[in-house]
Design an enzyme around this catalytic site. Sequence first.
Site, PDB file in Angstrom:
ATOM      1  N   ASP A 380       0.982  -1.095  -0.080  1.00 43.87           N
ATOM      2  CA  ASP A 380       0.121   0.080  -0.031  1.00 43.87           C
ATOM      3  C   ASP A 380       0.849   1.218  -0.051  1.00 43.87           C
ATOM      4  OD1 ASP A 380      -2.263   1.836   0.572  1.00 43.87           O
ATOM      5  OD2 ASP A 380      -1.355   1.977   2.443  1.00 43.87           O
ATOM      6  N   ASP A 582      -6.945  -1.793   3.869  1.00 36.60           N
ATOM      7  CA  ASP A 582      -6.083  -2.859   3.469  1.00 36.60           C
ATOM      8  C   ASP A 582      -6.368  -4.048   4.056  1.00 36.60           C
ATOM      9  OD1 ASP A 582      -4.285  -1.065   2.193  1.00 36.60           O
ATOM     10  OD2 ASP A 582      -3.383  -0.564   4.079  1.00 36.60           O
TER      11      ASP A 582
END
Length: 688
Positions: A380, A582
Amino acid sequence: MKMDSKETTHEHQGMDHMNMSDQHSMNDDHGNGGHMMHMGDMKKKFWISLILMIPILLFSPMMGIQLPFMVTFPGSEWIVLIAATVIFFYGGMPFFTGAWSELKARKPAMMTLITLGTGVAYIYSLYAFVVNNFGSHSMHVMDFFSEEATLIVIMLLGHWLEMNAIMNAGNALEKMAQLLPGEAHVKSENGDVIDKPLAEVQVGETVIVRGGESIPTDGKIIAGQSSVNESLVTGEAKAIKKVAGEKVIGGSINGDGALTIEVTGTGESGYLAQVMQLVQKAQQDKSKTETLADRVAGWLFYAALGFGILAFVFWWINADLATALSRMVTVLVIACPHALGVAIPLVVARSTSIAAANGLLIQQRDAIEKAKHISHVLLDKTGTLTEGEFTLNTVKSLTDTLSDDEALSLIAGMEQHSSHPIATGILTGAKERKVKISAAENVETIKGVGLSGDIEGKSYQIVTAAFLNKQNIEFDKDQYDQLAQQGNSVSYLVSNDQALAILAVGDQIKPEAKKFITDLKSMGITPVMLTGDNQQTAQKVANSLGITEFKGQLLPEDKEKVVREYQAKGNDVMMVGDGVNDAPALVRANIGVAIGAGTDVAIDSADVVLVHSDPADVVNFLKLSKATNRKMIENLWWGAGYNVITIPLAAGILAPLGFVLNPAVGAAVMSLSTIIVALNAMTLRLKK
């Protein structure tokens, strides 16, 4: 750290903070067929058995050989018998129950092999004791009291080490439980403030936190503002400004301001309780390598039984019953896995200690086994590769009816209801420009898009360019491309399907991120960047870091889909992220790694938590996993290799050539193997 602006609720029930540390006690169902015991009982059994083993070694021979320090006197053999009996029944009890569970499951393994060896050694030694003390003086039968005692003591030590290693993994979290104060200042319905024991505080009550105090519970600020230090809880080093409407975590340290908090999670349902519960669950997991150790022990069990029976038959035919019985017992005793029993626990203990010292909380121990197969690391962007601290670079009105400052006032009015780093950057920019922030109502998160809210009776949205395209709302694409190519995250203020203003905020790449990417590549691992930002911004960051594979404009479910796509191609994937968004990808990945521990959802989803929030620790984890796997395999070879060689020799496979393994030599090799395994485990290092 990136936080979802939409509040999350605690779904799991934890334990009261007053007894969190008690939850580390090991249940009787851990590991091999239920042989793991309470930590304190195992430690006590080890020390008592060790003390009782001393007179056995002083007063009796080992494998038939008299050691230099051995002494005898009238009655010494009775002391040996009593001490060996206590060790067998008291110290050996966890192995007997474990063996019973393995046999009921029809999967003989370590516990069955230990019980076979110690049981045969003890029973045969009783026979030897009777013959030597009450039989013919012309006949002397070798006993195995020393072998029975040393095996039980070494096995108890091995399991104590393993349990201690698992406990150490949770020590940092146990200390976190102590961060909570014993009492909370609870505001009653009539406005009085009373001090109430924390265990009695209920969800929905209002607590007052004064300057400098520990925040007693998870909660939502309903009045006041302050800088809150969450570093001891989340690993984030910086104090975070908190205002009304934002969440706080129990155990954080309040700054100078006073806060009034509505309790959303107590000691039974709070963040710390959930973390402790998660670690307790992880403690009960077994790695594949440990399962391999059990399988090896199972093979040795059948090998020892087979060679023991063959040896008995062979020597009965070619010698006599006494020789046949002695040779069979020797085979079964030598087969006992002294070295194999401590091979994995010693490595686990060492690896866990190194991991804790380097800020690695390994929550699922099979992650160490899986790490050696990882081919791609999906990252990420925001908060992982970048600082997650956004700066307001551009705000420009797109209509004559609205000035730039007025547009910023509307945007900041809605963003003040969000805790996302972009919102923080916008609010900081508004204050620096001395723009009055509008009062927004009914602010809600538009998943993967932005925010919506009402200001002075009019509805507004803060959205992405992708949303404008989807809704066929016109905007200047050249202007958008120019700002995006500079590395900005670009958003639009919209009302009544018209783009009113364009907003550009920029994030800074972490100084250590480039070296991190270079290190991954040098290990033969492909880094892949995933982000919700536009393609131009993603391209700029990827180029700066040397990343060739990246995907932009992703929704949370898109990240999980990307993980599945890579896995479908036969790749083992590690996902590295730091927030609620996430979580789906962290769960789907072969190994999920959380940068820091700021959200309960991220923690629930991750196999590994990087306490220091440093992406470089991903490389440290991979290196430690590689080294740990190597040491485990090496120790399995050392532990099992001894048995593979000595079992057939003890059975007399080379007897036709005139060689039969001397029991004393077998004992010496057995001790040497255990020492080598221990020394090899201690050489485990993490080379940064």
